[in-house]
Write a protein that holds these residues in place. Structure first.
Motif, short mmCIF file in Angstrom:
data_model
loop_
_atom_site.label_atom_id
_atom_site.label_comp_id
_atom_site.label_asym_id
_atom_site.label_seq_id
_atom_site.Cartn_x
_atom_site.Cartn_y
_atom_site.Cartn_z
N GLU A 199 0.83 -1.21 0.00
CA GLU A 199 0.00 0.00 0.00
C GLU A 199 0.87 1.25 0.00
N ALA A 200 1.98 1.21 0.70
CA ALA A 200 2.89 2.37 0.72
C ALA A 200 3.44 2.65 -0.67
N VAL A 201 3.81 1.60 -1.37
CA VAL A 201 4.34 1.76 -2.73
C VAL A 201 3.25 2.31 -3.66
N GLN A 202 2.04 1.78 -3.52
CA GLN A 202 0.93 2.27 -4.35
C GLN A 202 0.67 3.75 -4.10
N HIS A 203 0.68 4.16 -2.85
CA HIS A 203 0.48 5.57 -2.51
C HIS A 203 1.63 6.42 -3.08
N ALA A 204 2.85 5.88 -3.00
CA ALA A 204 4.00 6.62 -3.50
C ALA A 204 3.90 6.82 -5.00
N TYR A 205 3.45 5.79 -5.73
CA TYR A 205 3.25 5.95 -7.18
C TYR A 205 2.19 7.01 -7.46
N ARG A 206 1.09 6.94 -6.73
CA ARG A 206 -0.02 7.88 -6.97
C ARG A 206 0.41 9.32 -6.73
N LEU A 207 1.24 9.52 -5.71
CA LEU A 207 1.68 10.87 -5.37
C LEU A 207 2.87 11.33 -6.21
N GLY A 208 3.43 10.42 -7.01
CA GLY A 208 4.57 10.80 -7.82
C GLY A 208 5.87 10.85 -7.06
N LEU A 209 5.93 10.16 -5.92
CA LEU A 209 7.17 10.14 -5.14
C LEU A 209 8.21 9.24 -5.79
N ILE A 210 7.75 8.19 -6.45
CA ILE A 210 8.63 7.32 -7.22
C ILE A 210 7.95 7.03 -8.54
N VAL A 211 8.73 6.62 -9.52
CA VAL A 211 8.20 6.33 -10.85
C VAL A 211 8.18 4.84 -11.07
N PRO A 212 7.05 4.26 -11.51
CA PRO A 212 7.04 2.83 -11.84
C PRO A 212 8.11 2.54 -12.88
N GLU A 213 8.89 1.50 -12.65
CA GLU A 213 9.99 1.18 -13.55
C GLU A 213 9.63 0.02 -14.45
N ALA A 214 10.34 -0.06 -15.58
CA ALA A 214 10.12 -1.16 -16.50
C ALA A 214 10.48 -2.48 -15.82
N PRO A 215 9.81 -3.59 -16.20
CA PRO A 215 10.06 -4.86 -15.52
C PRO A 215 11.51 -5.28 -15.49
N ASP A 216 12.26 -5.00 -16.57
CA ASP A 216 13.64 -5.48 -16.58
C ASP A 216 14.52 -4.71 -15.62
N THR A 217 14.04 -3.61 -15.04
CA THR A 217 14.83 -2.89 -14.05
C THR A 217 14.48 -3.32 -12.63
N LEU A 218 13.53 -4.28 -12.51
CA LEU A 218 13.08 -4.71 -11.19
C LEU A 218 13.70 -6.04 -10.78
N ASP A 219 14.69 -6.49 -11.52
CA ASP A 219 15.37 -7.74 -11.22
C ASP A 219 15.97 -7.68 -9.82
N PRO A 220 15.60 -8.61 -8.90
CA PRO A 220 16.12 -8.57 -7.53
C PRO A 220 17.63 -8.68 -7.46
N SER A 221 18.27 -9.20 -8.51
CA SER A 221 19.72 -9.33 -8.49
C SER A 221 20.43 -8.07 -8.94
N GLU A 222 19.65 -7.05 -9.36
CA GLU A 222 20.26 -5.81 -9.86
C GLU A 222 21.09 -5.15 -8.78
N PRO A 223 22.35 -4.83 -9.03
CA PRO A 223 23.19 -4.17 -8.02
C PRO A 223 22.79 -2.72 -7.84
N HIS A 224 22.89 -2.24 -6.62
CA HIS A 224 22.66 -0.81 -6.36
C HIS A 224 23.95 -0.06 -6.62
N ILE A 225 23.87 0.98 -7.41
CA ILE A 225 25.08 1.72 -7.80
C ILE A 225 25.15 3.01 -7.02
N ARG A 226 26.21 3.18 -6.27
CA ARG A 226 26.41 4.42 -5.55
C ARG A 226 27.50 5.21 -6.23
N PRO A 227 27.40 6.55 -6.30
CA PRO A 227 28.47 7.36 -6.89
C PRO A 227 29.72 7.23 -6.06
#
Length: 227
Positions: A199-227
């Motif tokens: 529900e938190a994620v749904q509310h965040a999408y509705r409010l524009g706090l985060i942008v729904p991403e394409a499925p291929d960017t939601l891979d759980p193995s995707e590494p988080h990149i920090r500058p």
């Protein structure tokens, strides 16, 4: 404001996956007095490398990119390279994303349909320290988001929750304790008035706090990149 050229040119980078728009922007900036293109990229990862290498004064950033969200790019740039001013380019109404963009330090939002002269004017204004992050409809939507004031850490946790990460995975990815993540998730639920993570994620999408991403960017193995 004076149109005189600065002693040193304003260094500009472009990240946009549309080749015609990207090259049109490059041509306009290269032809403008007092501006200099340091590079252009067609995806988020290449854009982050471009910023890291050249550290431009101004980044023209598309909000939708093929490999990652422009909001993710803005987060990493604002965190790792705070002296790079970010101007978001969008082909649609970005009013819903303004609170998030403001939290990330984005200085302006420009429609892709804007005239080249307007884009150049905004680049010069932002480089001079001005901001123009507003739209005529922001006040109407602002009331619904007024109480949602996320910290950068909460925003980062929210992004990872939206990608389906569990608390333990988030803790490992951000190199913090599970207790710390539980604390942030609890704060997110409270701030978003949600009873569950979904529900938190749904509310965040509705409010524009985060942008729904394409499925291929939601891979759980995707590494988080920090500058």
């Amino acid at each position: 404001m004076s149109d005189s050229c600065p002693a040193q040119p304003i260094r500009v980078a472009i990240v946009d996956d549309h080749p015609l728009l990207r090259e049109g922007l490059r041509t306009s900036v290269e032809a403008a007095r007092g501006l200099e293109i340091v590079g252009a990229a067609d995806n988020g990862q290449a854009g982050l490398r471009l910023v890291a290498e050249h550290q431009p004064q101004v980044l023209l950033l598309d909000l939708r990119l093929p490999d990652m969200s422009g909001i993710d790019v803005a987060y990493q740039v604002s965190t790792g390279f705070p002296h790079t001013a970010i101007i978001v380019l969008t082909g649609y109404d970005a009013t819903g994303y303004l609170p998030t963009l403001r939290q990330l330090g984005v200085q302006a939002v420009v429609r892709k349909s804007a005239a080249p002269s307007e884009v150049l004017r905004i680049i010069r204004a932002i480089a001079a320290g001005e901001t123009s992050l507003s739209t005529p409809h922001e006040a109407e939507l602002g009331a619904a988001r007024a109480s949602v004031d996320l910290t950068k850490r909460e925003y980062e946790v929210l992004r990872l929750v939206a990608r389906g990460r569990r608390n333990g995975e988030i803790a490992a990815e951000l190199a913090v304790s599970i207790k710390a993540i539980e604390f942030h998730v609890s704060n997110l639920l409270s701030k978003l008035n949600a009873r569950s993570r979904t529900e938190a994620v749904q509310h965040a999408y509705r409010l524009g706090l985060i942008v729904p991403e394409a499925p291929d960017t939601l891979d759980p193995s995707e590494p988080h990149i920090r500058p």
